[in-house]
Write an enzyme that holds these catalytic residues in place. Structure first.
Site, PDB file in Angstrom:
ATOM      1  CB  SER A 124      -7.037  -2.536   0.581  1.00  0.00           C
ATOM      2  OG  SER A 124      -6.871  -1.368  -0.429  1.00  0.00           O
ATOM      3  CE1 TYR A 149      -3.158  -5.293  -3.265  1.00  0.00           C
ATOM      4  CE2 TYR A 149      -4.391  -3.199  -3.403  1.00  0.00           C
ATOM      5  CZ  TYR A 149      -3.808  -4.209  -2.752  1.00  0.00           C
ATOM      6  OH  TYR A 149      -3.619  -4.077  -1.265  1.00  0.00           O
ATOM      7  CE  LYS A 153      -5.035  -6.930  -0.555  1.00  0.00           C
ATOM      8  NZ  LYS A 153      -4.567  -7.972   0.500  1.00  0.00           N
TER       9      LYS A 153
HETATM   10  P1  NAD Z   1       4.694  -6.393   1.605  1.00  0.00           P
HETATM   11  O1  NAD Z   1       4.784  -6.712   0.315  1.00  0.00           O
HETATM   12  O2  NAD Z   1       5.649  -5.602   2.364  1.00  0.00           O
HETATM   13  O3  NAD Z   1       4.272  -7.815   2.380  1.00  0.00           O
HETATM   14  C1  NAD Z   1       3.544  -8.767   1.760  1.00  0.00           C
HETATM   15  C2  NAD Z   1       4.505 -10.079   2.008  1.00  0.00           C
HETATM   16  O4  NAD Z   1       3.707 -11.116   1.472  1.00  0.00           O
HETATM   17  C3  NAD Z   1       5.846  -9.949   1.604  1.00  0.00           C
HETATM   18  O5  NAD Z   1       6.633 -10.281   2.808  1.00  0.00           O
HETATM   19  C4  NAD Z   1       5.510 -11.113   0.460  1.00  0.00           C
HETATM   20  O6  NAD Z   1       7.089 -11.680   0.275  1.00  0.00           O
HETATM   21  C5  NAD Z   1       4.689 -11.994   0.965  1.00  0.00           C
HETATM   22  N1  NAD Z   1       4.171 -12.610  -0.166  1.00  0.00           N
HETATM   23  C6  NAD Z   1       3.392 -12.193  -0.961  1.00  0.00           C
HETATM   24  N2  NAD Z   1       3.036 -13.122  -2.140  1.00  0.00           N
HETATM   25  C7  NAD Z   1       3.145 -14.392  -1.248  1.00  0.00           C
HETATM   26  C8  NAD Z   1       2.692 -15.646  -1.449  1.00  0.00           C
HETATM   27  N3  NAD Z   1       2.029 -16.271  -2.651  1.00  0.00           N
HETATM   28  N4  NAD Z   1       3.153 -16.926  -0.600  1.00  0.00           N
HETATM   29  C9  NAD Z   1       3.770 -16.295   0.522  1.00  0.00           C
HETATM   30  N5  NAD Z   1       4.217 -15.010   0.815  1.00  0.00           N
HETATM   31  C10 NAD Z   1       3.671 -14.219   0.112  1.00  0.00           C
HETATM   32  O7  NAD Z   1       3.177  -5.593   1.784  1.00  0.00           O
HETATM   33  P2  NAD Z   1       2.468  -4.795   2.904  1.00  0.00           P
HETATM   34  O8  NAD Z   1       2.110  -3.340   2.786  1.00  0.00           O
HETATM   35  O9  NAD Z   1       3.051  -5.265   4.280  1.00  0.00           O
HETATM   36  O10 NAD Z   1       0.860  -5.584   2.838  1.00  0.00           O
HETATM   37  C11 NAD Z   1       0.458  -6.736   3.456  1.00  0.00           C
HETATM   38  C12 NAD Z   1      -1.124  -6.785   3.224  1.00  0.00           C
HETATM   39  O11 NAD Z   1      -1.735  -5.557   3.275  1.00  0.00           O
HETATM   40  C13 NAD Z   1      -0.966  -7.378   1.572  1.00  0.00           C
HETATM   41  O12 NAD Z   1      -2.210  -8.079   1.723  1.00  0.00           O
HETATM   42  C14 NAD Z   1      -1.441  -5.918   1.090  1.00  0.00           C
HETATM   43  O13 NAD Z   1      -2.654  -6.013   0.028  1.00  0.00           O
HETATM   44  C15 NAD Z   1      -2.486  -5.228   2.281  1.00  0.00           C
HETATM   45  N6  NAD Z   1      -2.404  -3.693   2.242  1.00  0.00           N
HETATM   46  C16 NAD Z   1      -1.484  -3.062   1.861  1.00  0.00           C
HETATM   47  C17 NAD Z   1      -1.525  -1.815   1.872  1.00  0.00           C
HETATM   48  C18 NAD Z   1      -0.209  -0.862   1.878  1.00  0.00           C
HETATM   49  O14 NAD Z   1      -0.692   0.360   1.330  1.00  0.00           O
HETATM   50  N7  NAD Z   1       0.697  -1.214   2.187  1.00  0.00           N
HETATM   51  C19 NAD Z   1      -2.826  -1.093   1.871  1.00  0.00           C
HETATM   52  C20 NAD Z   1      -3.962  -2.092   1.811  1.00  0.00           C
HETATM   53  C21 NAD Z   1      -3.871  -3.195   2.060  1.00  0.00           C
HETATM   54  N1  UFG Z   2       0.779  10.660  -5.090  1.00  0.00           N
HETATM   55  C1  UFG Z   2       1.567  11.715  -5.648  1.00  0.00           C
HETATM   56  N2  UFG Z   2       2.956  11.472  -6.209  1.00  0.00           N
HETATM   57  C2  UFG Z   2       3.496  10.155  -5.775  1.00  0.00           C
HETATM   58  C3  UFG Z   2       2.690   9.227  -5.353  1.00  0.00           C
HETATM   59  C4  UFG Z   2       1.336   9.647  -4.723  1.00  0.00           C
HETATM   60  O1  UFG Z   2       1.079  12.789  -5.763  1.00  0.00           O
HETATM   61  O2  UFG Z   2       4.614   9.832  -6.337  1.00  0.00           O
HETATM   62  C5  UFG Z   2      -0.596  11.162  -4.458  1.00  0.00           C
HETATM   63  C6  UFG Z   2      -1.611  10.427  -5.114  1.00  0.00           C
HETATM   64  O3  UFG Z   2      -1.946  10.932  -6.466  1.00  0.00           O
HETATM   65  C7  UFG Z   2      -2.605  10.234  -4.184  1.00  0.00           C
HETATM   66  C8  UFG Z   2      -1.808  10.298  -2.902  1.00  0.00           C
HETATM   67  O4  UFG Z   2      -0.644  10.809  -3.164  1.00  0.00           O
HETATM   68  O5  UFG Z   2      -3.503  11.356  -3.990  1.00  0.00           O
HETATM   69  C9  UFG Z   2      -1.650   8.921  -2.172  1.00  0.00           C
HETATM   70  O6  UFG Z   2      -1.079   8.042  -3.153  1.00  0.00           O
HETATM   71  P1  UFG Z   2      -0.183   6.592  -2.753  1.00  0.00           P
HETATM   72  O7  UFG Z   2      -0.081   5.948  -3.949  1.00  0.00           O
HETATM   73  O8  UFG Z   2       0.485   6.517  -1.620  1.00  0.00           O
HETATM   74  O9  UFG Z   2      -1.797   5.837  -2.180  1.00  0.00           O
HETATM   75  P2  UFG Z   2      -3.043   5.306  -2.880  1.00  0.00           P
HETATM   76  O10 UFG Z   2      -4.257   6.104  -2.156  1.00  0.00           O
HETATM   77  O11 UFG Z   2      -3.097   5.759  -4.322  1.00  0.00           O
HETATM   78  O12 UFG Z   2      -3.163   3.777  -2.749  1.00  0.00           O
HETATM   79  C10 UFG Z   2      -2.827   3.209  -1.699  1.00  0.00           C
HETATM   80  C11 UFG Z   2      -2.208   1.832  -1.550  1.00  0.00           C
HETATM   81  C12 UFG Z   2      -3.210   0.992  -2.219  1.00  0.00           C
HETATM   82  C13 UFG Z   2      -4.314   0.746  -1.544  1.00  0.00           C
HETATM   83  C14 UFG Z   2      -5.076   2.376  -1.428  1.00  0.00           C
HETATM   84  C15 UFG Z   2      -6.450   2.412  -0.658  1.00  0.00           C
HETATM   85  O13 UFG Z   2      -1.295   1.901  -2.619  1.00  0.00           O
HETATM   86  O14 UFG Z   2      -2.709  -0.415  -2.398  1.00  0.00           O
HETATM   87  O15 UFG Z   2      -4.129   3.145  -0.764  1.00  0.00           O
HETATM   88  O16 UFG Z   2      -6.081   2.141   0.704  1.00  0.00           O
HETATM   89  F1  UFG Z   2      -5.342   0.187  -1.958  1.00  0.00           F
END
Ligand code: NAD
Ligand code: UFG
Length: 342
Positions: A124, A149, A153
């Protein structure tokens, strides 16, 4: 070539299954369903028109993974499984380190046991902390994370880098996602957060569909064009494609340990208000908002330089913020209660 997709029932994983299937990759999904349901897999199965191999289990369960690696000949792993809620990680650090870091260690141990030496890992942009400047390049300092978190990572990235150094036949690709949003164009799969969404796009969609009254915009006094936070939003379908490109790269002669880590973003920063306006345009609904206090831990600006992914992986984002809003809206309006609407 058979890939193990940990966390494949989740938001990004489920979209990636479609991209893998389209590219001719075979896969098995492993997920403990702690933040997802089998319904996402049933819907992906309809889209790709074939059954999906699924094993329910936890990445920390060594025995179950051993059984899985014995049943299937796994050539590579795409490792999505993890907990991802920033606020929750501050309240429950041990649970986050155990699930994300310990879980990855168990998985890597089993991969070593079964001589599976290829992994693509979901990292991330959070590993950059508050960057000194934007756009952010892969060479920028990492580790200044502000929550467990993010630190999990960062730790996993270090573990993978050390593993690659220790074993020249081990291949890892680390994808640093920026802000994934949007949904598959079918409108049948998408992001289905539990309770009140933490992230911007699902919150905006729920306001537009009438589930919530207004959006709280966290801070209107940042040093950005309109005072609201700027992020690099990336369509989940483009992000899914990056995983196919990463697997292709790992399987090619071009793979080089000098290039393990890639930013996956659009390379453009949009403010919160840009997203609100774009969403209103495509949904033809009003998204009422109030500017409130900044959210603790937020930064002003975060967007990527993704040229390395273009040069080395041959990947770049194709979809626009309008596409992101149209597809999020289609998913939200067809499924106001997510997968529980089945
Ligand atoms: P998500 O929660 O929808 O998917 C993660 C999946 O992993 C879920 O289906 C959950 O049930 C499964 N899981 C969690 N812990 C587990 C375990 N111990 N064993 C087996 N399964 C497990 O999340 P996502 O948005 O699809 O994210 C996928 C990956 O990408 C994650 O590692 C997350 O940290 C990373 N990521 C997500 C974002 C975002 O904003 N969505 C941004 C950066 C990185
Ligand atoms: N925001 C609002 N109101 C809300 C939610 C978000 O104003 O209700 C704003 C935040 O302040 C930020 C922007 O919208 O300026 C994006 O916020 P998000 O919560 O959607 O995303 P972040 O950038 O905070 O974080 C996301 C993921 C993290 C990841 C990060 C960097 O949630 O897991 O991007 O990739 F680590």
């Amino acid at each position: 070539m058979k890939a193990l997709i940990t966390g494949g029932a989740g938001y990004i994983g489920s979209h990636t299954l479609i991209a893998l299937s389209d590219a001719g990759y075979d896969f098995v999904v492993y997920d403990n369903l702690c933040n997802s349901s089998k319904e996402s897999l049933a819907r992906v199965s309809k889209i790709i028109n074939r059954d999906i191999d699924f094993v329910e289990g936890d990445i920390r369960d060594k025995k179950r993974l051993q059984e899985l690696f014995t049943t299937y000949k796994i050539d590579a792993v795409i490792h999505f499984a993890g907990l991802k809620a920033v606020g929750e990680s501050v309240e429950q650090p041990i649970r986050y380190y155990d699930n994300n870091v310990n879980g990855t260690l168990v998985l890597l141990d089993i991969m070593q046991e079964f001589k599976c030496k290829k992994i693509v890992f979901s990292s991330s942009a959070t590993v950059y902390g508050d960057p000194v400047s934007t756009p952010i390049e892969e060479s920028f300092r990492v580790g200044g994370t502000t929550n467990p978190y993010g630190t999990s990572k960062y730790m996993i990235e270090r573990i993978l880098e050390d593993l690659v150094i220790s074993d020249s036949s081990f291949q890892a690709v680390i994808l640093r996602y920026f802000n994934p949003v949007g949904a598959h164009e079918s409108g049948t799969i998408g992001e289905d957060p539990n309770g009140i969404p933490n992230n911007l796009m699902p919150f905006i969609s729920q306001v537009a569909v009438g589930k919530r009254e207004y959006l709280s915009v966290f801070g209107g006094d940042y040093d950005t064009k309109d005072g609201t936070g700027v992020r690099d939003y990336i369509h989940v379908v483009d992000l899914a494609d990056a995983h196919v490109k990463a697997l292709n790269y790992i399987n090619s002669k071009q793979f080089n340990t000098k290039n393990l880590t890639f930013n996956i973003g659009m390379g453009v920063g949009y403010s919160v208000l840009d997203m609100v306006k774009a969403f209103e345009r495509v949904s033809k609904r009003e998204v009422p908002y109030k500017i409130v206090q900044r959210r603790a831990g937020d930064i002003a600006k975060c967007f990527a330089n993704s040229l390395l992914a273009k040069e080395v992986l041959g990947w770049s984002a194709l979809k626009t913020i309008e596409d992101m809003c149209i597809d999020s809206w289609r998913w939200q309006s067809n499924n106001p209660n997510g997968y529980s609407d089945k």
